[in-house]
Design a protein around this motif. Structure first.
Motif, PDB file in Angstrom:
ATOM      1  N   CYS A  32       3.245  38.441  99.817  1.00 48.65           N
ATOM      2  CA  CYS A  32       2.735  40.171 100.395  1.00 48.65           C
ATOM      3  C   CYS A  32       4.199  40.150 101.013  1.00 48.65           C
ATOM      4  O   CYS A  32       5.037  38.980 101.538  1.00 48.65           O
ATOM      5  N   PRO A  33       5.213  41.077 100.920  1.00 47.91           N
ATOM      6  CA  PRO A  33       6.951  41.283 100.791  1.00 47.91           C
ATOM      7  C   PRO A  33       7.247  41.167 102.010  1.00 47.91           C
ATOM      8  O   PRO A  33       8.364  41.686 102.730  1.00 47.91           O
ATOM      9  N   VAL A  34       6.180  42.004 103.376  1.00 48.26           N
ATOM     10  CA  VAL A  34       6.830  42.472 104.746  1.00 48.26           C
ATOM     11  C   VAL A  34       6.900  40.370 105.309  1.00 48.26           C
ATOM     12  O   VAL A  34       7.195  41.029 105.743  1.00 48.26           O
ATOM     13  N   CYS A  35       5.567  39.914 105.117  1.00 48.73           N
ATOM     14  CA  CYS A  35       5.526  38.549 106.330  1.00 48.73           C
ATOM     15  C   CYS A  35       5.327  37.130 105.440  1.00 48.73           C
ATOM     16  O   CYS A  35       5.587  36.729 105.797  1.00 48.73           O
ATOM     17  N   ARG A  36       5.496  37.541 104.615  1.00 46.11           N
ATOM     18  CA  ARG A  36       5.721  36.521 103.646  1.00 46.11           C
ATOM     19  C   ARG A  36       4.898  35.561 103.311  1.00 46.11           C
ATOM     20  O   ARG A  36       4.354  34.243 103.312  1.00 46.11           O
ATOM     21  N   ASN A  37       3.579  35.737 103.253  1.00 47.50           N
ATOM     22  CA  ASN A  37       1.790  34.767 103.502  1.00 47.50           C
ATOM     23  C   ASN A  37       1.917  34.801 102.116  1.00 47.50           C
ATOM     24  O   ASN A  37       1.885  36.070 101.642  1.00 47.50           O
ATOM     25  N   TYR A  38       0.999  34.604 101.933  1.00 48.51           N
ATOM     26  CA  TYR A  38       0.946  34.232 100.227  1.00 48.51           C
ATOM     27  C   TYR A  38      -0.173  33.805 100.201  1.00 48.51           C
ATOM     28  O   TYR A  38      -1.885  33.409 101.115  1.00 48.51           O
ATOM     29  N   LEU A  39      -1.131  33.936  98.546  1.00 49.26           N
ATOM     30  CA  LEU A  39      -2.230  33.462  98.983  1.00 49.26           C
ATOM     31  C   LEU A  39      -2.263  32.504  97.530  1.00 49.26           C
ATOM     32  O   LEU A  39      -1.648  32.730  96.350  1.00 49.26           O
ATOM     33  N   GLY A  40      -2.788  31.608  97.413  1.00 50.78           N
ATOM     34  CA  GLY A  40      -2.522  30.782  95.592  1.00 50.78           C
ATOM     35  C   GLY A  40      -3.233  30.593  95.490  1.00 50.78           C
ATOM     36  O   GLY A  40      -4.533  31.670  95.045  1.00 50.78           O
ATOM     37  N   LEU A  41      -2.948  30.966  93.710  1.00 51.78           N
ATOM     38  CA  LEU A  41      -3.918  31.584  93.370  1.00 51.78           C
ATOM     39  C   LEU A  41      -3.946  30.127  92.045  1.00 51.78           C
ATOM     40  O   LEU A  41      -3.218  28.669  91.900  1.00 51.78           O
ATOM     41  N   GLN A  42      -5.184  29.652  91.362  1.00 52.25           N
ATOM     42  CA  GLN A  42      -5.244  28.717  90.103  1.00 52.25           C
ATOM     43  C   GLN A  42      -4.564  29.483  88.498  1.00 52.25           C
ATOM     44  O   GLN A  42      -4.501  30.867  89.173  1.00 52.25           O
ATOM     45  N   LYS A  43      -3.939  28.563  87.931  1.00 50.39           N
ATOM     46  CA  LYS A  43      -3.575  28.862  86.953  1.00 50.39           C
ATOM     47  C   LYS A  43      -4.611  30.372  86.500  1.00 50.39           C
ATOM     48  O   LYS A  43      -3.117  30.866  85.706  1.00 50.39           O
ATOM     49  N   GLU A  44      -5.161  29.718  85.514  1.00 48.97           N
ATOM     50  CA  GLU A  44      -5.771  30.900  85.128  1.00 48.97           C
ATOM     51  C   GLU A  44      -5.870  31.961  85.672  1.00 48.97           C
ATOM     52  O   GLU A  44      -6.361  33.083  85.161  1.00 48.97           O
ATOM     53  N   GLU A  45      -6.259  32.028  87.521  1.00 47.01           N
ATOM     54  CA  GLU A  45      -5.915  34.058  87.873  1.00 47.01           C
ATOM     55  C   GLU A  45      -5.289  34.359  87.843  1.00 47.01           C
ATOM     56  O   GLU A  45      -4.708  35.471  87.728  1.00 47.01           O
ATOM     57  N   PHE A  46      -3.846  33.612  87.721  1.00 51.99           N
ATOM     58  CA  PHE A  46      -2.258  33.733  87.716  1.00 51.99           C
ATOM     59  C   PHE A  46      -2.008  34.511  86.514  1.00 51.99           C
ATOM     60  O   PHE A  46      -1.486  35.470  85.703  1.00 51.99           O
ATOM     61  N   GLU A  47      -2.625  33.726  85.597  1.00 53.34           N
ATOM     62  CA  GLU A  47      -3.035  34.643  84.025  1.00 53.34           C
ATOM     63  C   GLU A  47      -3.218  35.540  83.955  1.00 53.34           C
ATOM     64  O   GLU A  47      -3.054  36.442  83.073  1.00 53.34           O
ATOM     65  N   GLN A  48      -4.648  35.571  84.875  1.00 48.91           N
ATOM     66  CA  GLN A  48      -5.241  37.146  84.128  1.00 48.91           C
ATOM     67  C   GLN A  48      -4.676  38.025  85.048  1.00 48.91           C
ATOM     68  O   GLN A  48      -4.577  39.428  84.344  1.00 48.91           O
ATOM     69  N   LEU A  49      -4.124  37.807  86.003  1.00 52.99           N
ATOM     70  CA  LEU A  49      -3.408  38.741  86.894  1.00 52.99           C
ATOM     71  C   LEU A  49      -1.788  39.390  86.094  1.00 52.99           C
ATOM     72  O   LEU A  49      -1.973  40.578  85.915  1.00 52.99           O
ATOM     73  N   ARG A  50      -1.117  38.403  85.292  1.00 53.16           N
ATOM     74  CA  ARG A  50      -0.167  38.635  84.585  1.00 53.16           C
ATOM     75  C   ARG A  50      -0.224  39.313  83.086  1.00 53.16           C
ATOM     76  O   ARG A  50       0.035  40.672  83.222  1.00 53.16           O
ATOM     77  N   GLU A  51      -1.717  39.608  83.066  1.00 56.16           N
ATOM     78  CA  GLU A  51      -2.293  40.351  81.434  1.00 56.16           C
ATOM     79  C   GLU A  51      -2.919  41.749  82.218  1.00 56.16           C
ATOM     80  O   GLU A  51      -1.792  42.344  81.670  1.00 56.16           O
ATOM     81  N   ILE A  52      -3.273  41.186  83.185  1.00 59.30           N
ATOM     82  CA  ILE A  52      -3.065  42.889  83.420  1.00 59.30           C
ATOM     83  C   ILE A  52      -2.341  43.614  84.650  1.00 59.30           C
ATOM     84  O   ILE A  52      -2.174  45.147  84.009  1.00 59.30           O
ATOM     85  N   MET A  53      -0.809  43.043  84.693  1.00 57.06           N
ATOM     86  CA  MET A  53       0.317  43.600  85.104  1.00 57.06           C
ATOM     87  C   MET A  53       0.756  43.968  83.478  1.00 57.06           C
ATOM     88  O   MET A  53       1.234  45.564  83.392  1.00 57.06           O
ATOM     89  N   GLU A  54       0.545  43.516  82.109  1.00 57.14           N
ATOM     90  CA  GLU A  54       1.100  44.114  80.935  1.00 57.14           C
ATOM     91  C   GLU A  54       0.560  44.981  80.656  1.00 57.14           C
ATOM     92  O   GLU A  54       1.064  45.450  79.494  1.00 57.14           O
TER      93      GLU A  54
END
Length: 132
Positions: free
Chosen positions: A58-80
């Motif tokens: 979160c850019p406001v309060c710096r709260n975060y959600l931890g992701l697994q590597k597979e989830e991270f890769e999926q999100l990165r693919e979605i962004m691209e």
């Protein structure tokens, strides 16, 4: 004399992913995808990575959600892919990943309803002021 150490951290920000409502600060903002690497150092130079963590932040309060590597890769693919073209399939994949991680996502219909209700409240206040 060899100076060794560990715990040196580097982070790479991949940019905003999507508007998500934060459970901590209740703000709705574009959360950032980030990768944090912890290094083993030799003479204060990062040499060997020994821990990699993936987050939605979160850019406001710096709260975060931890992701697994597979989830991270999926999100990165979605962004691209969304940079090239917008797709509802990508959006639904993002929703399922973030919801599994504990985030709250509002649909466009919900956002429109909230905007309509805010406009209704403003109009109601205007009418009350004009009658007084």
């Amino acid at each position: 004399m060899i100076i060794i150490g560990w715990g040196f951290k580097t982070s790479k920000n991949y940019g905003p992913v999507r508007k998500i409502q934060c459970n901590n600060c209740n703000n709705e903002a574009n959360w950032y995808l980030q990768k944090m690497t912890t290094w083993f150092t030799l003479f204060f130079i990062p040499v060997i990575p020994y821990r990699i963590n993936y987050f939605l932040i979160c850019p406001v309060c710096r709260n975060y959600l931890g992701l697994q590597k597979e989830e991270f890769e999926q999100l990165r693919e979605i962004m691209e892919s969304s940079a090239a073209n917008k797709s509802s399939d990508d959006s639904s994949r993002l929703n399922s990943i973030v919801n599994k991680a504990g985030g709250v996502i509002r649909t466009e219909t919900q956002l429109n309803f909230i905007r309509d209700m805010q406009e209704f409240e403003r109009e109601k206040e205007r009418r009350n002021k004009s009658t007084q």
